[in-house]
Design an enzyme around this catalytic site. Sequence first.
Site, PDB file in Angstrom:
ATOM      1  N   CYS A   1       0.797  -1.241   0.000  1.00  0.00           N
ATOM      2  CA  CYS A   1       0.000   0.000   0.000  1.00  0.00           C
ATOM      3  C   CYS A   1       0.828   1.288   0.000  1.00  0.00           C
ATOM      4  O   CYS A   1       0.799   2.043  -0.958  1.00  0.00           O
ATOM      5  CB  CYS A   1      -0.926  -0.003   1.220  1.00  0.00           C
TER       6      CYS A   1
HETATM    7  N1  LIG Z   1      -2.608  -6.078   1.940  1.00  0.00           N
HETATM    8  C1  LIG Z   1      -3.022  -5.010   2.570  1.00  0.00           C
HETATM    9  O1  LIG Z   1      -2.638  -4.734   3.712  1.00  0.00           O
HETATM   10  C2  LIG Z   1      -4.046  -4.080   1.918  1.00  0.00           C
HETATM   11  C3  LIG Z   1      -4.688  -3.128   2.730  1.00  0.00           C
HETATM   12  C4  LIG Z   1      -5.644  -2.290   2.182  1.00  0.00           C
HETATM   13  C5  LIG Z   1      -5.897  -2.362   0.815  1.00  0.00           C
HETATM   14  N2  LIG Z   1      -5.236  -3.262   0.014  1.00  0.00           N
HETATM   15  C6  LIG Z   1      -5.568  -3.282  -1.398  1.00  0.00           C
HETATM   16  O2  LIG Z   1      -6.398  -4.413  -1.651  1.00  0.00           O
HETATM   17  C7  LIG Z   1      -6.101  -4.962  -2.923  1.00  0.00           C
HETATM   18  C8  LIG Z   1      -5.726  -6.418  -2.796  1.00  0.00           C
HETATM   19  O3  LIG Z   1      -4.540  -6.505  -2.029  1.00  0.00           O
HETATM   20  P1  LIG Z   1      -4.061  -7.847  -1.322  1.00  0.00           P
HETATM   21  O4  LIG Z   1      -2.961  -7.469  -0.406  1.00  0.00           O
HETATM   22  O5  LIG Z   1      -5.221  -8.602  -0.806  1.00  0.00           O
HETATM   23  O6  LIG Z   1      -3.471  -8.607  -2.606  1.00  0.00           O
HETATM   24  P2  LIG Z   1      -3.072 -10.166  -2.691  1.00  0.00           P
HETATM   25  O7  LIG Z   1      -2.030 -10.254  -3.748  1.00  0.00           O
HETATM   26  O8  LIG Z   1      -2.795 -10.706  -1.332  1.00  0.00           O
HETATM   27  O9  LIG Z   1      -4.406 -10.851  -3.214  1.00  0.00           O
HETATM   28  C9  LIG Z   1      -4.946 -10.613  -4.475  1.00  0.00           C
HETATM   29  C10 LIG Z   1      -5.543 -11.921  -4.979  1.00  0.00           C
HETATM   30  O10 LIG Z   1      -6.189 -11.645  -6.222  1.00  0.00           O
HETATM   31  C11 LIG Z   1      -5.998 -12.761  -7.073  1.00  0.00           C
HETATM   32  N3  LIG Z   1      -6.246 -12.326  -8.455  1.00  0.00           N
HETATM   33  C12 LIG Z   1      -5.472 -11.538  -9.235  1.00  0.00           C
HETATM   34  N4  LIG Z   1      -6.105 -11.301 -10.411  1.00  0.00           N
HETATM   35  C13 LIG Z   1      -7.284 -11.948 -10.344  1.00  0.00           C
HETATM   36  C14 LIG Z   1      -8.366 -12.080 -11.250  1.00  0.00           C
HETATM   37  N5  LIG Z   1      -8.364 -11.469 -12.439  1.00  0.00           N
HETATM   38  N6  LIG Z   1      -9.393 -12.852 -10.895  1.00  0.00           N
HETATM   39  C15 LIG Z   1      -9.428 -13.475  -9.692  1.00  0.00           C
HETATM   40  N7  LIG Z   1      -8.435 -13.372  -8.789  1.00  0.00           N
HETATM   41  C16 LIG Z   1      -7.372 -12.614  -9.121  1.00  0.00           C
HETATM   42  C17 LIG Z   1      -4.572 -13.200  -6.794  1.00  0.00           C
HETATM   43  O11 LIG Z   1      -4.368 -14.548  -7.173  1.00  0.00           O
HETATM   44  C18 LIG Z   1      -4.500 -13.001  -5.264  1.00  0.00           C
HETATM   45  O12 LIG Z   1      -4.872 -14.162  -4.576  1.00  0.00           O
HETATM   46  C19 LIG Z   1      -5.029  -4.077  -3.523  1.00  0.00           C
HETATM   47  O13 LIG Z   1      -5.607  -3.067  -4.296  1.00  0.00           O
HETATM   48  C20 LIG Z   1      -4.383  -3.464  -2.303  1.00  0.00           C
HETATM   49  O14 LIG Z   1      -3.772  -2.235  -2.594  1.00  0.00           O
HETATM   50  C21 LIG Z   1      -4.330  -4.134   0.561  1.00  0.00           C
END
Ligand SMILES: NC(=O)c1ccc[n+]([C@@H]2O[C@H](COP(=O)([O-])OP(=O)(O)OC[C@H]3O[C@@H](n4cnc5c(N)ncnc54)[C@H](O)[C@@H]3O)[C@@H](O)[C@H]2O)c1
Length: 463
Positions: free
Chosen positions: A277
């Site tokens: 992030c």
């Molecule tokens: N990790 C954090 O602390 C956090 C906090 C707040 C917001 N976010 C935001 O949330 C979002 C997700 O982050 P995250 O950390 O969970 O990511 P992550 O990489 O842990 O998880 C994303 C998942 O999406 C899947 N994926 C990718 N493309 C896909 C598709 N087309 N169809 C289905 N599945 C698909 C991936 O395989 C993965 O399992 C991002 O935008 C991030 O900026 C993350």
Amino acid sequence: MTPQSVFGSLFHRLETRRAHVGVVGLGYVGLPLAVEFARCGFKVTGIDLDARKIAAISRGESYIPDVPSADVAALVKAGRLSATTKFDVVADLDTINICVPTPLRKTKDPDMTYIVSAVEAIAEHLHTGMLVVLESTTYPGTTEEVAQPILERGGLRAGTDFFLAFSPERVDPGNGSFNTHNVPKVVGGTTPACLELATALYSAAIERIVPVSSPRVAEMVKLLENTFRAVNIGLVNELALMCDRLGIDVWEVVDAAKTKPFGFMPFYPGPGLGGHCIPIDPFYLSWKAKQTGFEPRFIELAGCVNAAMPHAVVDKIAAALNVQKKPLNGSHIVIAGIAYKRDIDDIRESPALDVMGLLHEKGARLSYMDPHVPVLPAHVWPGAYELRAVAPERLASLPMDCLAILTEHRAFDWEALVAAAPLVVDTRNAVKKPHAHVFRLGAPDPDATQLRSIVDVLATQVA
Ligand SMILES: NC(=O)c1ccc[n+]([C@@H]2O[C@H](COP(=O)([O-])OP(=O)(O)OC[C@H]3O[C@@H](n4cnc5c(N)ncnc54)[C@H](O)[C@@H]3O)[C@@H](O)[C@H]2O)c1
């Protein structure tokens, strides 16, 4: 069906928990959300392209440290949580939340491919009466400018035939007090009906909902929150570099400043920004602002200061080795902690990888300890060879010229590590007692710490 009955029917299913809820992207954000929806009574189906994640959930196993496997197992067994790689399940869903990654390209432009491909896959099965909520962090305008046109390609209209909203995720991995359930959820709908339905969905599972007037306000809220952190960390990192020159202890300064009961919030220096992030999201905002000819100066400046921190850490290590008449080239450096923050297993964008890359480039020999990251694969760091974590008990038997503390995991016994190391560079103020061989980022070199110990004694007497 009239627009009113389309709305009313979904609203009723949400209120009575009879809605079939979907989550796309089952990572750090999506899995906790899916579990929370299932816990409050919805039938939940998760979709992810990663077949290993689907298999784990189907076996009742969690791969996210904040989500206990026992919770996943119980919900799977009760038939409330399932997972698939196939998007055709969207045809059966009433709602779908999109939690896919939003990384940056090498050029620091937003990489929208994950959002676009997930929305396109949903659009193929979109049906009347469905609610779609984007949660991925992204630039203001994404929901209405990118997602909405794709979803409307089949002829359904947002606000009347289906419903569309944005709600930023605020999960903080490793935070024992705040989780998906008790962190207030900001929601913005493309129409009042969209907002009302998204609010009905979230209020079933989350304690407090904060409605805002549009998706772009909700998108901007998330970017303000993360830019606020990036800029303040940049400020305190710059202060640390200043304190290093001035012979002042930045940690003591922040600790004293935070006794002010209003108008100040402590941020701490460190080896740089990490995670999915803070190093990334502000550049989504900056990219969007530049489309209008606006130059966002704070974001760029904080980015420069924070990106320079790994170099400052390497300089500090070189200076500390120099005191012991050793060059960086050929020295054995043991890194304590490579995850981007304490007590978690996530190494995405971790500044430790940059520090290690720079040390490797200068000829240092590296090993690392991290109870949360057993293996550092070759492809994720600039050194490009695989490393395996060393157990702290083995530290005394390792060749070691310097221990560099980059992540202050609570599992480490700092006094034991300091006793085993000939030299320590602490970038997190993890070592609380002064030692003649411990150099701290943003603080005077050890011989001046005599004074610090006297201050500590006086503070204890006053207390
Ligand atoms: N990790 C954090 O602390 C956090 C906090 C707040 C917001 N976010 C935001 O949330 C979002 C997700 O982050 P995250 O950390 O969970 O990511 P992550 O990489 O842990 O998880 C994303 C998942 O999406 C899947 N994926 C990718 N493309 C896909 C598709 N087309 N169809 C289905 N599945 C698909 C991936 O395989 C993965 O399992 C991002 O935008 C991030 O900026 C993350």
